[in-house]
Design a protein around this motif. Structure first.
Motif, mmCIF file in Angstrom:
data_model
loop_
_atom_site.group_PDB
_atom_site.id
_atom_site.type_symbol
_atom_site.label_atom_id
_atom_site.label_comp_id
_atom_site.label_asym_id
_atom_site.label_seq_id
_atom_site.Cartn_x
_atom_site.Cartn_y
_atom_site.Cartn_z
ATOM 1 N N MET A 1 12.698 3.212 -7.729
ATOM 2 C CA MET A 1 13.189 3.194 -6.354
ATOM 3 C C MET A 1 13.651 4.593 -5.966
ATOM 4 S SD MET A 1 13.149 -0.010 -5.245
ATOM 5 C CE MET A 1 12.794 -1.543 -6.104
ATOM 6 N N ARG A 2 13.361 4.982 -4.757
ATOM 7 C CA ARG A 2 13.861 6.259 -4.253
ATOM 8 C C ARG A 2 13.972 6.194 -2.738
ATOM 9 N NH1 ARG A 2 9.853 8.922 -1.651
ATOM 10 N NH2 ARG A 2 7.689 8.613 -2.354
ATOM 11 N N GLN A 3 14.713 7.142 -2.199
ATOM 12 C CA GLN A 3 14.819 7.273 -0.752
ATOM 13 C C GLN A 3 13.485 7.769 -0.195
ATOM 14 O OE1 GLN A 3 16.998 6.326 1.281
ATOM 15 N NE2 GLN A 3 16.790 7.505 3.146
ATOM 16 N N ALA A 4 13.017 7.139 0.855
ATOM 17 C CA ALA A 4 11.770 7.561 1.489
ATOM 18 C C ALA A 4 12.006 8.791 2.347
ATOM 19 C CB ALA A 4 11.204 6.430 2.334
ATOM 20 N N SER A 5 10.957 9.557 2.551
ATOM 21 C CA SER A 5 10.997 10.728 3.420
ATOM 22 C C SER A 5 9.909 10.586 4.477
ATOM 23 C CB SER A 5 10.756 12.008 2.611
ATOM 24 O OG SER A 5 9.390 12.127 2.271
ATOM 25 N N PRO A 6 9.968 11.382 5.535
ATOM 26 C CA PRO A 6 8.914 11.308 6.558
ATOM 27 C C PRO A 6 7.515 11.524 5.984
ATOM 28 C CG PRO A 6 10.793 12.505 7.419
ATOM 29 C CD PRO A 6 11.081 12.276 5.964
ATOM 30 N N ASP A 7 7.413 12.227 4.869
ATOM 31 C CA ASP A 7 6.096 12.430 4.253
ATOM 32 C C ASP A 7 5.489 11.120 3.758
ATOM 33 O OD1 ASP A 7 6.291 15.142 4.711
ATOM 34 O OD2 ASP A 7 7.009 15.617 2.686
ATOM 35 N N ASP A 8 6.337 10.109 3.543
ATOM 36 C CA ASP A 8 5.847 8.812 3.072
ATOM 37 C C ASP A 8 5.252 7.960 4.195
ATOM 38 O OD1 ASP A 8 6.651 8.860 0.252
ATOM 39 O OD2 ASP A 8 8.695 8.852 1.035
ATOM 40 N N LEU A 9 5.512 8.335 5.439
ATOM 41 C CA LEU A 9 5.139 7.443 6.550
ATOM 42 C C LEU A 9 3.664 7.067 6.577
ATOM 43 C CD1 LEU A 9 7.460 8.673 9.435
ATOM 44 C CD2 LEU A 9 7.306 6.354 8.521
ATOM 45 N N PRO A 10 2.728 7.976 6.352
ATOM 46 C CA PRO A 10 1.322 7.527 6.355
ATOM 47 C C PRO A 10 1.048 6.413 5.344
ATOM 48 C CG PRO A 10 1.428 9.919 6.506
ATOM 49 C CD PRO A 10 2.830 9.442 6.227
ATOM 50 N N ALA A 11 1.634 6.530 4.142
ATOM 51 C CA ALA A 11 1.436 5.481 3.134
ATOM 52 C C ALA A 11 2.110 4.182 3.549
ATOM 53 C CB ALA A 11 1.977 5.955 1.784
ATOM 54 N N LEU A 12 3.287 4.282 4.156
ATOM 55 C CA LEU A 12 3.997 3.067 4.574
ATOM 56 C C LEU A 12 3.255 2.367 5.704
ATOM 57 C CD1 LEU A 12 7.752 4.198 4.486
ATOM 58 C CD2 LEU A 12 6.201 3.579 2.624
ATOM 59 N N ARG A 13 2.715 3.151 6.627
ATOM 60 C CA ARG A 13 1.919 2.532 7.709
ATOM 61 C C ARG A 13 0.708 1.812 7.141
ATOM 62 N NH1 ARG A 13 2.350 8.062 10.146
ATOM 63 N NH2 ARG A 13 4.230 8.070 11.458
ATOM 64 N N ALA A 14 0.053 2.426 6.153
ATOM 65 C CA ALA A 14 -1.130 1.806 5.557
ATOM 66 C C ALA A 14 -0.764 0.513 4.832
ATOM 67 C CB ALA A 14 -1.800 2.787 4.593
ATOM 68 N N LEU A 15 0.350 0.521 4.096
ATOM 69 C CA LEU A 15 0.788 -0.699 3.423
ATOM 70 C C LEU A 15 1.089 -1.798 4.432
ATOM 71 C CD1 LEU A 15 3.231 0.570 0.632
ATOM 72 C CD2 LEU A 15 0.899 -0.270 0.346
ATOM 73 N N ALA A 16 1.776 -1.443 5.510
ATOM 74 C CA ALA A 16 2.122 -2.436 6.527
ATOM 75 C C ALA A 16 0.871 -2.975 7.213
ATOM 76 C CB ALA A 16 3.067 -1.823 7.551
#
Length: 308
Positions: A1-16
């Motif tokens: 587990m870690r704190q997310a950063s704005p750099d993670d947003l593309p991956a998070l959008r894809a997962l969603a």
């Protein structure tokens, strides 16, 4: 587990996009709830079970927000979004994410926890019951169900065909009564907020401010002698969603609400929305009669006492 950063947003959008199969605007939902999240409550889960152990893959994420104590209600931590792709479910990822976002919300001051929309920035009233694993996770984690919530849907092509989106005659009728119906303007914001806060309270004033800042404003109002009698907004949180809407108690029965509703739906139809969703519905019969709306999504809402 870690704190997310704005750099993670593309991956998070894809997962969603892959996981939220009942929400075509899933990437936009991630952005909406990301910006509303409390500090420290943007969490990703990673696994090193990849071809490159030094480059772990994101296998889930959670976003939480905090509602400060007010109006006699305690500070409340909201679990706004928790996503685990199907291929990684059943491995404890969701449970670990939920426990971590709960821990961080409590550390930020939450005296209770909810899985329920946190106005003015929310995507849903709770968990859509079709996302069955999410509802099961909440119950297994000790959450208790509150009241169910419902959305309604309007097929806008059918509504236009059936004449539900036509408002010219009613606008003229109201004008004869001294009531002007028009699109809201940015200059309305201060007076409109003051009236809404006095008449309705809650978060509607903030939501209407958001609608007034859209281009063009996604809000319509009814005014008589310089005083607001009603408002209706759309596209505040999500483009296809209608609401909030309110009519002054003394002006009810004039048909103001139906006219404002139809003008908003006409906006959405013109913008290319095929099906409008009326969020967190109260008066089901009104919407059914006014625009042919039908009951759609059902949401379970949950609450958990801190320490439970």
């Amino acid at each position: 587990m870690r704190q997310a950063s704005p750099d993670d947003l593309p991956a998070l959008r894809a997962l969603a996009r892959d996981a939220l199969v009942h929400d075509p605007d899933a990437p936009a939902i991630v952005d909406l709830l990301w910006h509303a999240a409390a500090g420290g409550c943007r969490i990703v889960a990673e696994t090193a079970d990849t071809a490159e152990p030094a480059d772990p893959a994101v296998v889930g994420f959670a976003l939480g927000s905090l509602r400060p104590a007010r109006d006699g209600q305690p500070a409340t931590g909201h679990v706004d979004l928790l996503v685990v792709p199907a291929g990684h479910r059943g491995r404890g990822v969701g449970r670990a994410l939920l426990a971590e976002v709960e821990r961080r919300l409590i550390a930020a001051g939450a005296a209770r926890l909810r899985i329920r929309g946190n106005p003015p920035t929310h995507a849903w009233p709770g968990i859509d019951i079709r996302y069955t694993p999410a509802a099961c996770l909440a119950e297994s984690a000790g959450y208790e169900r509150l009241l169910d919530a419902n959305n309604m849907v309007v097929d806008l092509a059918a509504a236009e065909r059936d004449g539900f989106l036509a408002t010219d005659a009613d606008v003229r009728r109201l004008a004869d009564l001294g009531v002007e119906v028009r699109r809201g303007e940015p200059a309305d914001e201060e007076a409109l907020r003051t009236w809404i806060e006095a008449e309705f309270g809650g978060s509607w004033a903030q939501e209407c401010s958001t609608a007034l800042r859209n281009e063009p404003p996604t809000l319509h109002v009814a005014v008589r002698d310089g005083a607001f009698l009603g408002f209706a907004a759309h596209g505040v949180q999500r483009v296809p969603v209608f609401g909030p809407m309110g009519t002054d108690g003394a002006a009810r029965g004039l048909g103001i609400g139906a006219v404002l509703l139809r003008r908003c739906l006409a906006d959405q139809h013109e913008a290319g929305v095929a099906v409008a969703e009326i969020g967190w519905v109260g008066p089901v019969r009104f919407y059914s009669r006014a625009v042919g709306a039908r009951l759609g999504r059902v949401f379970w809402t949950f609450e958990k006492a801190v320490g439970a």
